[in-house]
Write a protein that holds these residues in place. Structure first.
Motif, PDB file in Angstrom:
ATOM      1  N   ALA A  31       0.843  -1.193   0.000  1.00 41.79           N
ATOM      2  CA  ALA A  31       0.000   0.000   0.000  1.00 41.79           C
ATOM      3  C   ALA A  31       0.883   1.250   0.000  1.00 41.79           C
ATOM      4  N   ASP A  51      -2.339   3.177   8.379  1.00 44.39           N
ATOM      5  CA  ASP A  51      -2.540   2.889   6.961  1.00 44.39           C
ATOM      6  C   ASP A  51      -1.758   3.931   6.173  1.00 44.39           C
ATOM      7  N   GLY A  52      -1.906   3.973   4.875  1.00 41.58           N
ATOM      8  CA  GLY A  52      -1.098   4.859   4.050  1.00 41.58           C
ATOM      9  C   GLY A  52      -1.296   6.334   4.292  1.00 41.58           C
ATOM     10  N   SER A  65      -2.646  12.550  10.010  1.00 41.14           N
ATOM     11  CA  SER A  65      -3.359  11.973   8.868  1.00 41.14           C
ATOM     12  C   SER A  65      -3.429  12.987   7.744  1.00 41.14           C
TER      13      SER A  65
END
Length: 157
Positions: A31, A51-52, A65
């Motif tokens: 990812a 996550d990415g 984020s």
């Protein structure tokens, strides 16, 4: 004996390919991680990639984020979740860093805040320069633009 194992493994892989069975996920590309998140993780040790587009620093009560539109979390001020202090690289857009705790909080290395949000129900938050000068103050339930280079965010209930 080793040649025999290699031959058997080769036959099994060939059989899977011919049968149309899915190939192992190891062949899938990893990812993509947003460049801003990768840089924050590199510059600020102790972070965990979620996550990415999302990372956390549990010991600091800090999250980062890449701002996305929408989301399931309750929002009280723009894209900043209720009960948090947030800084953004743009005017409530771009890369976001937020905290669940109050105090004098260090702005992560390499991050230049351009807006400050106090999504808490009381108190105020201040973006401050290295000399301690107040660059911006956001009162409960509001946001303000930040000029200059903030090195800390001070949150007071």
């Amino acid at each position: 004996m080793r040649m025999k194992r290699i031959g058997v493994v080769g036959l099994l892989v060939a059989a899977l390919l011919v049968s149309g069975a899915p190939v192992a996920a190891a062949a899938a590309p990893p990812a993509a991680v947003a460049p801003q998140i990768a840089q924050l993780l590199e510059d600020n040790p102790g972070g965990l990639l979620i996550d990415g587009t999302h990372a956390v620093w549990p010991e600091l009560g800090m999250e980062a984020s890449v701002t996305r539109s929408g989301g399931a979390a309750a929002r009280s001020v723009g894209p900043c979740a209720t009960g948090r202090i947030c800084i953004f690289t743009g005017q409530l857009t771009g890369l976001t860093v937020s905290w669940s705790i109050c105090g004098t909080l260090p702005v992560p290395s390499g991050f230049i805040p351009r807006s400050l949000v106090n999504a808490r129900p009381s108190g105020y938050a201040q973006a401050r320069s290295g000399s301690g000068s107040v660059l911006a103050t956001a009162y409960a339930g509001s946001w303000v633009p930040v000029g200059g280079t903030a090195t800390t965010v001070r949150c007071v209930f």
